[in-house]
Design an enzyme around this catalytic site. Structure first.
Site, PDB file in Angstrom:
ATOM      1  CB  SER A  51      -0.969  -0.045   1.177  1.00 51.17           C
ATOM      2  OG  SER A  51      -1.989   0.898   1.033  1.00 51.17           O
ATOM      3  CG  ASP A  60      -7.057  -2.426  -3.251  1.00 53.14           C
ATOM      4  OD1 ASP A  60      -7.669  -1.735  -2.411  1.00 53.14           O
ATOM      5  OD2 ASP A  60      -5.832  -2.646  -3.191  1.00 53.14           O
ATOM      6  CG  HIS A 113      -5.732  -2.515   0.384  1.00 51.71           C
ATOM      7  ND1 HIS A 113      -5.091  -1.880  -0.661  1.00 51.71           N
ATOM      8  CD2 HIS A 113      -5.066  -2.126   1.512  1.00 51.71           C
ATOM      9  CE1 HIS A 113      -4.095  -1.140  -0.191  1.00 51.71           C
ATOM     10  NE2 HIS A 113      -4.057  -1.272   1.121  1.00 51.71           N
TER      11      HIS A 113
END
Length: 679
Positions: free
Chosen positions: A532, A617, A652
């Site tokens: 991320s 995501d 995610h």
């Protein structure tokens, strides 16, 4: 099987802002409904599978090795709540936990409340969101997501009949019960996954009749609903990255009106804890590292706040938890977490000590208010996750459970250390490392360094049994606690955001150079990873110092910084302006463009790279890693492998379920070991 990598066609799209022109050749990959986009992602997956085919036996070996260390039939430490003991357990061959309870004693018959395995049947992805028992322990509210898009549907279960109530409520976030056992308060998310409305729901009624209590119109604020641990008050919290606002409501009067504690003021953050007739308020008002205040519940407006714990420049106050006669205080000092205990009746205070050079502690499940027992979690890079019960009066701690690591794990065979790297401006950057004690430190050891450095998030020094697969093969693991996190206090965070974001990347590079200079590894054996915003970290540093690393893994990386934050139709974009800056402002635009990984790909040699993405995501859209990979393919001058692996049915967090998650880790480890030529 020979497979050539897919070539993404260029369809130039011109961005113009502040007199600057950016040409985006791969903007078309944002068109999720375009069959050519899906075909391209699948072609990348096929290529990745082909390039990794020679590691399949290694992947299998790693998976079986990691699985063999897990006690598949396992039980969490039961905790007392009301007249019941609640716990979860897992079974061999089943991917998800089973939620259970027993009445009054642990010898009582088991009652299964919710079996996540049954709920997950027929789904490619499954995630349990909230799980909350009603105050009378007769009802359960829970939410689930089956796509990875983090859009949860709320359900209500009668625990006596095990029948679901007829209504279900989609697109929910946090939720909690009123004390009448019939009223549920829940936050609803908007089209871009922002919790923005608070509703009051009456059990058994259609959600269409739910009463809207609050609508947060500011796109930079999130809305959350919770209940104090005393169960006396409901708290409606509204917050951006830098500002807070809290309303409270007597939980025994669920049809009442929420009352404001302190109006929002830009830059002022605060959160609430309740004890009898007092609210404790943790705030940064004239206190960079936060301070603790108190105010009467009868009139908690700011003019009635009084100081309980003063601000300290060297101690970051992170949270407090109130018990009947104790305050438990969580802070960080010198980069390490601490727990302090203050007895309210005497104001005496003591600290709970921890023996290792690097570790992590956290509050565990403590639903009871009238108790002198604190349950907390402890772990380190060599100590498996452990649950302790600590008597706040006698100061005696008892280990209730240490997560078993099968296969004869002996922690004395491993060592952890805390090092320091010195940045160019003199900042001392903590480095945590772990390795086998019999390591032949020869300056060429394979080393994997990871970091995060954003949002003030601390990278925890926690144990992972999966890492043993690397440690036992002679790999050194390092965590760089770089600026942008809060390991050394709030200033450590502020020095790694906005127009000082480059410190995050420079610190990481300095840590890498320090490890090389100290003889832990060399450039041919140093790999990095991050997910991320940690993927942004990876992307930025391989642009700035590609010569420094042998390989890199970027998991769901946030790499198209300027484009994403300018697009307020995307989840999280507006709220991100308080973390990265607003690129509509010229200074921020050019600063962000200067480090954005996608914007700075050049015709040069890069390390071997594995990039992962999730099609669903909602936090980092799949097209960011896809575009980045396509641009790297077109420009890089080396022959190092570049792989894009997109999970077509997840978001995610990657695959759901413990077995599929282990397979993902085995794939990533096989990629690294292959680059290190460790077979």
């Amino acid at each position: 099987m020979k497979q050539s990598y897919p070539i993404a066609p260029k369809h130039p799209y011109v961005h113009q802002l502040h007199g600057d022109e950016r040409i985006d050749d791969y903007s078309w990959l944002r068109e999720r409904d375009n069959p050519e986009v899906i075909a391209y992602l699948e072609a990348e997956n096929t290529y990745t599978e082909a390039r990794m085919q020679h590691t399949e036996s290694l992947q299998t070996q790693l998976y079986e090795e990691m699985l063999s260390r897990i006690q598949e039939d396992d039980l969490s430490v039961p905790y007392r709540y009301g007249e019941f003991y609640y716990y979860t357990r897992t079974e061999t061959g089943k991917a998800y936990p089973i939620h259970c309870r027993k009445y009054q004693t642990l010898d009582a018959p088991e009652e299964i409340l919710l079996d996540q395995n049954q709920l997950a049947e027929g789904t490619e992805y499954f995630s349990l969101g909230g799980f909350e028992i009603s105050p009378n322990h007769q009802l359960l509210a829970y939410s689930i997501d089956t796509t990875g898009a983090e859009r949860y549907t709320l359900f209500f279960l009668d625990l006596a009949t095990h029948q679901l109530y007829p209504e279900s409520i989609p697109d929910t976030a946090s939720f909690t019960w009123g004390n009448d056992n019939q009223t549920v308060f829940y936050a609803q998310i908007d089209a871009v996954n922002r919790p923005y409305k608070l509703f009051r729901h009456q059990l058994g009624q259609s959600a269409e009749s739910d009463q809207l209590l609050f609508h947060e119109a500011d796109d930079s604020y999130f809305l959350g609903i919770d209940k104090t641990r005393s169960e006396a008050y409901l708290l409606l919290s509204l917050g951006s990255n830098i500002t807070s606002e809290v309303y409270y409501l007597d939980a025994n009067d669920p049809n009442g009106e929420f009352r404001l504690i302190r109006p929002r003021e830009t830059g002022i953050e605060y959160e609430i804890e309740h004890h009898t007739d007092t609210f404790y308020i943790l705030t940064n008002d004239n206190a960079l590292n936060f301070k603790l205040m108190q105010a009467p519940v009868s009139n908690p407006s700011v003019e009635h706040w009084k100081t309980v714990i003063e601000h300290h420049e060297d101690v970051f106050l992170m949270g407090v938890s109130a018990f009947a006669d104790h305050l438990v205080i969580y802070d960080r000092e010198s980069g390490l977490p601490n727990i302090r205990v203050r007895k309210l009746s005497t104001q005496e205070e003591h600290r709970i000590s921890f023996p290792e050079p690097t570790y992590e502690v956290s509050e565990s499940i403590n639903p009871e208010f009238n108790t002198q027992i604190l349950r907390f979690g402890y772990t380190s890079l060599v100590t498996p996750s452990s649950i302790f019960e600590y008597n706040l009066d006698t100061q005696i701690r008892e280990l209730k459970k240490e997560t078993p690591v099968l296969g004869g794990y002996d922690r004395t065979q491993y060592k952890s250390e805390r090092l320091e790297a010195i940045a160019a401006d003199g900042a001392k950057i903590p480095l945590s490392i772990v390795y086998r004690g019999d390591l032949d430190r020869n300056g060429r050891n394979p080393l994997l360094m990871t970091g995060y450095g954003s949002y003030g998030v601390n990278y925890p020094d926690v144990f992972s049994s999966t890492r043993l697969a690397l440690l036992d093969r002679g790999v050194v693991l390092a965590i760089a606690h770089i600026r942008g996190g809060s390991e050394l206090g709030r200033k450590w965070y502020l020095d790694g955001k906005f127009l000082q974001k480059q410190n995050t990347f420079s610190d990481f590079i300095t840590c890498a150079e320090t490890l090389i200079q100290a003889g832990w590894t060399d450039r041919d054996h140093l790999a990095i990873s991050g997910g991320s915003a940690g993927g942004l970290l990876v992307g930025a540093v391989i642009n700035q110092r590609p010569d420094l690393f042998r390989a890199a893994i970027a998991q769901v990386p946030f790499v198209d910084v300027v484009t994403t934050i300018l697009d307020t139709s995307l989840p999280l974009s507006a709220i991100e302006w308080e973390e990265w800056g607003n690129p509509n402002e010229r200074e921020f635009y050019f600063y962000m463009k200067g480090y954005s990984p996608y914007d700075n790909v050049e015709a040069k040699a890069y390390p071997a790279l594995l990039v992962t993405a999730g099609l669903n995501d909602p936090r980092v859209s799949y097209w960011e890693p896809a575009k980045w990979t396509a641009k790297l393919r077109a420009l890089k001058t080396d022959t190092n492998v570049l792989l894009l692996k997109t999970n077509m049915g997840a978001g995610h967090g990657g695959a759901s379920g413990r077995y599929e998650r282990l397979k993902e880790i085995a794939f990533e480890y096989a990629f690294l070991l292959d680059q290190w030529k460790i077979t």
